[in-house]
Design an enzyme around this catalytic site. Structure first.
Site, PDB file in Angstrom:
ATOM      1  N   MET A   1       0.825  -1.206   0.000  1.00 53.12           N
ATOM      2  CA  MET A   1       0.000   0.000   0.000  1.00 53.12           C
ATOM      3  C   MET A   1       0.865   1.264   0.000  1.00 53.12           C
ATOM      4  O   MET A   1       0.629   2.206  -0.746  1.00 53.12           O
ATOM      5  CB  MET A   1      -0.950   0.003   1.202  1.00 53.12           C
ATOM      6  CG  MET A   1      -1.957  -1.128   1.207  1.00 53.12           C
ATOM      7  SD  MET A   1      -2.975  -1.194  -0.287  1.00 53.12           S
ATOM      8  CE  MET A   1      -4.019   0.224  -0.043  1.00 53.12           C
TER       9      MET A   1
ATOM     10  N   GLU B   1      -1.007  -3.728  10.038  1.00 48.38           N
ATOM     11  CA  GLU B   1      -2.255  -3.406  10.739  1.00 48.38           C
ATOM     12  C   GLU B   1      -2.125  -3.809  12.213  1.00 48.38           C
ATOM     13  O   GLU B   1      -2.665  -4.827  12.656  1.00 48.38           O
ATOM     14  CB  GLU B   1      -3.410  -4.146  10.056  1.00 48.38           C
ATOM     15  CG  GLU B   1      -4.783  -3.709  10.502  1.00 48.38           C
ATOM     16  CD  GLU B   1      -5.249  -2.387   9.897  1.00 48.38           C
ATOM     17  OE1 GLU B   1      -4.405  -1.647   9.371  1.00 48.38           O
ATOM     18  OE2 GLU B   1      -6.454  -2.106   9.958  1.00 48.38           O
TER      19      GLU B   1
ATOM     20  N   VAL C   1       1.877   1.136   7.709  1.00 54.18           N
ATOM     21  CA  VAL C   1       2.653  -0.001   8.226  1.00 54.18           C
ATOM     22  C   VAL C   1       1.680  -1.145   8.509  1.00 54.18           C
ATOM     23  O   VAL C   1       0.498  -1.058   8.190  1.00 54.18           O
ATOM     24  CB  VAL C   1       3.457   0.392   9.491  1.00 54.18           C
ATOM     25  CG1 VAL C   1       4.448   1.501   9.156  1.00 54.18           C
ATOM     26  CG2 VAL C   1       2.543   0.815  10.632  1.00 54.18           C
TER      27      VAL C   1
ATOM     28  N   HIS D   1      -8.152   6.099   3.507  1.00 56.75           N
ATOM     29  CA  HIS D   1      -8.214   4.667   3.210  1.00 56.75           C
ATOM     30  C   HIS D   1      -8.139   4.433   1.707  1.00 56.75           C
ATOM     31  O   HIS D   1      -9.084   4.717   0.985  1.00 56.75           O
ATOM     32  CB  HIS D   1      -9.509   4.103   3.815  1.00 56.75           C
ATOM     33  CG  HIS D   1      -9.695   2.642   3.604  1.00 56.75           C
ATOM     34  ND1 HIS D   1     -10.931   2.048   3.530  1.00 56.75           N
ATOM     35  CD2 HIS D   1      -8.796   1.646   3.445  1.00 56.75           C
ATOM     36  CE1 HIS D   1     -10.777   0.754   3.333  1.00 56.75           C
ATOM     37  NE2 HIS D   1      -9.495   0.491   3.278  1.00 56.75           N
TER      38      HIS D   1
ATOM     39  N   ASP E   1      10.722   3.210   5.598  1.00 56.43           N
ATOM     40  CA  ASP E   1      10.447   1.868   6.108  1.00 56.43           C
ATOM     41  C   ASP E   1      11.407   1.614   7.261  1.00 56.43           C
ATOM     42  O   ASP E   1      12.148   2.528   7.664  1.00 56.43           O
ATOM     43  CB  ASP E   1      10.554   0.807   4.994  1.00 56.43           C
ATOM     44  CG  ASP E   1       9.632  -0.388   5.260  1.00 56.43           C
ATOM     45  OD1 ASP E   1       9.872  -1.116   6.240  1.00 56.43           O
ATOM     46  OD2 ASP E   1       8.651  -0.567   4.504  1.00 56.43           O
TER      47      ASP E   1
HETATM   48  P1  NAI Z   1       2.640  -4.623   3.826  1.00 54.83           P
HETATM   49  O1  NAI Z   1       2.917  -5.722   4.766  1.00 54.83           O
HETATM   50  O2  NAI Z   1       2.773  -4.860   2.366  1.00 54.83           O
HETATM   51  O3  NAI Z   1       3.538  -3.353   4.153  1.00 54.83           O
HETATM   52  C1  NAI Z   1       3.775  -2.881   5.450  1.00 54.83           C
HETATM   53  C2  NAI Z   1       5.142  -2.211   5.425  1.00 54.83           C
HETATM   54  O4  NAI Z   1       5.332  -1.508   6.646  1.00 54.83           O
HETATM   55  C3  NAI Z   1       6.308  -3.188   5.296  1.00 54.83           C
HETATM   56  O5  NAI Z   1       7.137  -2.780   4.233  1.00 54.83           O
HETATM   57  C4  NAI Z   1       7.031  -3.035   6.622  1.00 54.83           C
HETATM   58  O6  NAI Z   1       8.438  -3.223   6.508  1.00 54.83           O
HETATM   59  C5  NAI Z   1       6.690  -1.618   6.988  1.00 54.83           C
HETATM   60  N1  NAI Z   1       6.913  -1.318   8.387  1.00 54.83           N
HETATM   61  C6  NAI Z   1       6.730  -2.102   9.454  1.00 54.83           C
HETATM   62  N2  NAI Z   1       7.104  -1.459  10.581  1.00 54.83           N
HETATM   63  C7  NAI Z   1       7.520  -0.228  10.223  1.00 54.83           C
HETATM   64  C8  NAI Z   1       8.034   0.882  10.904  1.00 54.83           C
HETATM   65  N3  NAI Z   1       8.201   0.848  12.220  1.00 54.83           N
HETATM   66  N4  NAI Z   1       8.350   1.986  10.197  1.00 54.83           N
HETATM   67  C9  NAI Z   1       8.203   2.018   8.873  1.00 54.83           C
HETATM   68  N5  NAI Z   1       7.726   0.969   8.155  1.00 54.83           N
HETATM   69  C10 NAI Z   1       7.395  -0.140   8.826  1.00 54.83           C
HETATM   70  O7  NAI Z   1       1.146  -4.146   4.185  1.00 54.83           O
HETATM   71  P2  NAI Z   1       0.084  -3.401   3.261  1.00 54.83           P
HETATM   72  O8  NAI Z   1      -0.771  -4.403   2.618  1.00 54.83           O
HETATM   73  O9  NAI Z   1       0.779  -2.394   2.451  1.00 54.83           O
HETATM   74  O10 NAI Z   1      -0.835  -2.670   4.347  1.00 54.83           O
HETATM   75  C11 NAI Z   1      -0.399  -1.553   5.065  1.00 54.83           C
HETATM   76  C12 NAI Z   1      -1.577  -0.897   5.749  1.00 54.83           C
HETATM   77  O11 NAI Z   1      -2.552  -0.555   4.783  1.00 54.83           O
HETATM   78  C13 NAI Z   1      -2.311  -1.721   6.790  1.00 54.83           C
HETATM   79  O12 NAI Z   1      -2.721  -0.868   7.838  1.00 54.83           O
HETATM   80  C14 NAI Z   1      -3.519  -2.217   6.057  1.00 54.83           C
HETATM   81  O13 NAI Z   1      -4.613  -2.465   6.894  1.00 54.83           O
HETATM   82  C15 NAI Z   1      -3.818  -1.046   5.171  1.00 54.83           C
HETATM   83  N6  NAI Z   1      -4.593  -1.384   3.995  1.00 54.83           N
HETATM   84  C16 NAI Z   1      -4.312  -2.492   3.270  1.00 54.83           C
HETATM   85  C17 NAI Z   1      -5.049  -2.809   2.149  1.00 54.83           C
HETATM   86  C18 NAI Z   1      -4.707  -4.028   1.364  1.00 54.83           C
HETATM   87  O14 NAI Z   1      -5.480  -4.371   0.455  1.00 54.83           O
HETATM   88  N7  NAI Z   1      -3.605  -4.697   1.630  1.00 54.83           N
HETATM   89  C19 NAI Z   1      -6.155  -1.964   1.686  1.00 54.83           C
HETATM   90  C20 NAI Z   1      -6.326  -0.774   2.491  1.00 54.83           C
HETATM   91  C21 NAI Z   1      -5.591  -0.529   3.594  1.00 54.83           C
END
Ligand code: NAI
Length: 704
Positions: free
Chosen positions: A331, A399, A397, A447, A350
């Site tokens: 995302m 969820e 980051v 969102h 990140d």
């Molecule tokens: P993801 O797992 O692909 O990415 C999360 C990223 O956050 C990773 O690269 C991780 O290294 C990074 N991260 C972790 N701790 C960190 C920190 N302390 N500082 C900086 N970066 C850090 O997850 P994704 O799918 O991108 O989801 C992210 C957020 O977006 C979640 O809150 C999710 O609920 C929300 N979301 C996701 C959707 C989806 O379809 N996957 C749709 C809408 C919202």
């Protein structure tokens, strides 16, 4: 040049060579096919006929930035079976004028100085020759089908005779908007011009050089290139075309099917009868419910949203200049990409600089060479200090509430003192997360949907303490990155996630009740849903709804057999979804297409005589989402029908033909909807029982 002003709506100017230039300049910012147009065109054509002996030819152009915008949607949405005769007469008048223009006996050229869409392109096609300004902003095409209509001012008939049925169909049914070069390659345009002077010069030169011009279809013996009466070579096309159309429309969209009928039937008739057949099909479409749904939602409500319907007034427009994105995952990388493409500087943060660089590398791959400048705007980092100067920070980051609290607090300190801070959470209430930042008034939910680059919607979530100024800024940012904003108030799951959850659990409930999983998936697609509920469950993982149930507020009537099924699949059998290689579907390791897991049907599917009727499956999958939307509206989370309708289609793939979750109820008829929902509630569970507010609306005969 003699300047004779027949009417100021269509200027009529004859030059010393006898060429009359008709300049379309109707009241308003664009030319549309309304009463003003019909009246002015009638006068112009009358005069051309009266002065034919003194005229060497005609050039049609426009005084606006665009050539001509198309049909008058304000009028089209109001046509009903009671008023259709008047509309039919107006349509006949428009077609008659264009027919008289192309059979004037003088060459007619269109000088297309800007976009020509719908009716605009139809005017151009009634000219013998088309020159188009080669400007990157110019588009030619027929968007009618995307609004449930067909090009009924000769567009179907002329395009088919010009290009053949096979080449015409995609142009007529898919709403493609071609650039000038593409329009020339497609055969709609003959010549391109680099500027306005050259445009008119080329059009006039062609007129002088072609005194005997006639349309191809007015040439004796002319036939549609690929469809000839009684010619066996045409049979293949006739057999395949309906299947091709049906595969895309699933029977939900009458427009492409009627376009095909008008094209094929018209091809076998003389030109004037073909025009009549085309009109008849348009009359059917324009009075039909699907056109009303599509025009109401994707024209009027979408424009309403983009015009700032949900944006607090009294706040100057704000342009975000530097955004910090926390988390370079799926995302976060998407958000960074669309922001950079909109010209905003991006700091992509990140856990480590390497992790952020990996995110940037994925963006580089998605963007390709063409967008090198956008990529240059993205700075990867593992250090909060680099967020200095950001006027917006978006957190994406994992969820995890505690992790989000930590990164939000740190970013809130590092960014500009008045920066807006946002979270992309899809489930956690915004009001609670706001405690983490220095100033909760500047905190908001943004969102996004996956994949960010493709999904047009952003759901803006206003927390209890979010200020109007922050909401206005968030709204402006969403428009700046060329997405559509809907605004909702804070609550678990907001709007889209909650509605989406009812869809996927209803799919699981049907399987648990003994319906064959293939039937569930196929009926969902026949109902117009983008993806079947079981395939979606596999994508999001089966544990997601289970977690949601565990955290749900009491009182919401969920489908229990669905959760038992999910528990068994995910927790007993380890079939948690696509990521695990097994869920409702099997995902072969060699990458071949997924197939439904046979164990599902073996364990749960009941024999046919116990089955749920197909119409009930169809209605359950759609009604459950509409009913949840009403509850969300009742709770004040949603505040407008436009937000609900656009949010459902553009955010979660709700069936577009319905016009959205609330428009589905309007279209069904609120009273009939309540009666049908009561029936479903009696048969399948209280979750289908209509809320009292909906009953009240139905009794009063009100719509959303
Ligand atoms: P993801 O797992 O692909 O990415 C999360 C990223 O956050 C990773 O690269 C991780 O290294 C990074 N991260 C972790 N701790 C960190 C920190 N302390 N500082 C900086 N970066 C850090 O997850 P994704 O799918 O991108 O989801 C992210 C957020 O977006 C979640 O809150 C999710 O609920 C929300 N979301 C996701 C959707 C989806 O379809 N996957 C749709 C809408 C919202």
């Amino acid at each position: 040049m003699t300047t004779d002003m027949t009417t100021h709506h269509i200027r009529y100017e004859r030059d010393r060579y006898g060429i009359v230039t008709l300049t379309l300049d109707l009241p308003g910012s664009a030319n549309v096919m309304n009463t003003d147009y019909r009246t002015a065109m009638a006068t112009a054509v009358d005069r051309l006929e009266a002065e034919r002996d003194d005229i060497s030819g005609v050039v049609v152009t426009s005084a606006k930035k665009t050539f001509f915008a198309g049909g008058d949607l304000d009028a089209l949405i109001t046509v009903t079976p009671h008023t259709v005769d008047a509309f039919a007469a107006e349509l006949a008048a428009i077609k008659d004028q264009l027919r008289r223009l192309e059979t004037l006996g003088r060459p007619v050229a269109a000088a297309i100085n800007g976009s020509a869409l719908g009716g605009g392109l139809e005017i151009a096609l009634a000219c013998h020759h088309r020159v188009c300004l080669d400007d990157p902003a110019v588009r030619l095409g027929f968007p009618e089908a995307t609004l449930g209509l067909l090009p009924g001012a000769g567009g179907v008939t002329r395009t088919v005779r010009m290009l053949g049925v096979q080449a015409a169909l995609p142009l007529l049914t898919e709403g493609r908007r071609l650039r000038p070069g593409q329009a020339r390659d497609a055969g709609w345009v003959h010549e391109l011009a680099t500027d306005h002077d050259e445009l008119l010069d080329k059009a006039r030169a062609w007129v002088l050089a072609n005194p005997g011009a006639v349309q191809p279809w007015d040439t004796p013996g002319h036939q549609v290139p690929d469809l000839k009466p009684l010619d066996p070579a045409s049979y293949g096309l006739l057999a395949a075309a309906p299947a091709v159309v049906r595969k895309k429309s699933h029977g939900c969209y009458p427009a492409p099917e009627r376009i095909l009928s008008a094209a094929v039937e018209g091809a076998l008739l003389d030109f004037d009868t073909a025009l009549l057949v085309e009109s008849r099909y348009l009359l059917e479409l324009v009075t039909g419910q699907v056109a009303k749904n599509l025009i109401g939602t994707f024209w009027f409500q979408l424009n309403e949203l983009k015009a700032g319907h949900s944006r607090p007034s009294g706040h100057a427009p704000y342009r975000t200049s530097k955004v910090g994105v926390l988390g370079a995952g799926m995302m976060g990388a998407g958000i960074a990409q669309v922001s950079a493409l909109a010209g905003i500087d991006v700091v992509l943060r990140d856990v480590t600089a390497e992790a952020a660089e990996r995110g940037r590398a994925r963006i580089a791959e998605a963007l390709g060479e063409r967008h090198a400048t956008a990529l240059d705007r993205i700075t990867p980092t593992g250090d909060d200090a680099d967020l200095a100067g950001c006027d917006l920070v978006i957190e994406a980051v994992f969820e995890d509430r505690r992790l989000k609290n930590t990164v939000l607090a740190a970013a809130g300190t590092a960014a500009l003192p008045d920066a807006m801070i946002a979270s992309n959470t899809s489930t956690l209430p915004i009001t609670g997360l706001a405690d983490a930042v220095p100033d909760p008034e500047r905190f908001i939910g943004l969102h996004f949907f996956s994949p960010v680059a493709r999904m047009p919607l952003v759901e803006i979530i206003r927390g209890e303490r979010t200020s109007d100024a922050t909401l206005a800024r968030a709204f402006d940012y969403v428009l700046q990155i060329k997405k559509t904003p809907i605004v909702v108030n804070d609550s678990r799951g907001f709007y889209t996630t909650r509605v989406f959850a009812t869809y996927i659990t209803e799919g699981a409930a049907l399987v648990a009740e003994g319906v064959h999983p293939a039937l569930v998936e196929n009926v969902a697609k026949k109902a117009g849903m983008a993806v079947g509920p079981l395939a979606v469950l596999d994508e999001v993982t089966l544990t997601l709804p289970l977690q949601a149930r565990d955290q749900a507020e009491p009182g919401i009537p969920y489908a229990d057999p669905a959760y038992q099924l999910l528990d068994t699949l995910a927790r007993e059998l380890g079939r948690t979804g696509k990521a695990a290689g097994a869920g409702f579907y099997d995902y072969p390791a060699d990458g071949s297409p997924k197939t439904l897991w046979p164990g599902l049907a073996e364990r749960w599917t009941k024999p046919d005589d116990a089955a749920v009727p197909e119409q009930d499956i169809h209605d359950r999958l759609l009604f459950i989402q509409a009913l949840e939307t009403v509850r969300i509206l009742d709770q004040g989370v949603l505040t407008s029908a436009a937000d609900a309708n656009i949010g459902s289609v553009h955010g979660i793939g709700f069936a577009p033909w319905t016009g959205g979750t609330l428009q589905l109820i309007n279209a069904y008829g609120p009273q009939a909807f309540v009666a049908r929902a009561d029936h479903l509630a009696d048969a399948y569970g209280e979750r289908f029982r209509p809320p009292a507010t909906l009953r009240g609306k139905a009794d009063r005969g009100e719509c959303f």
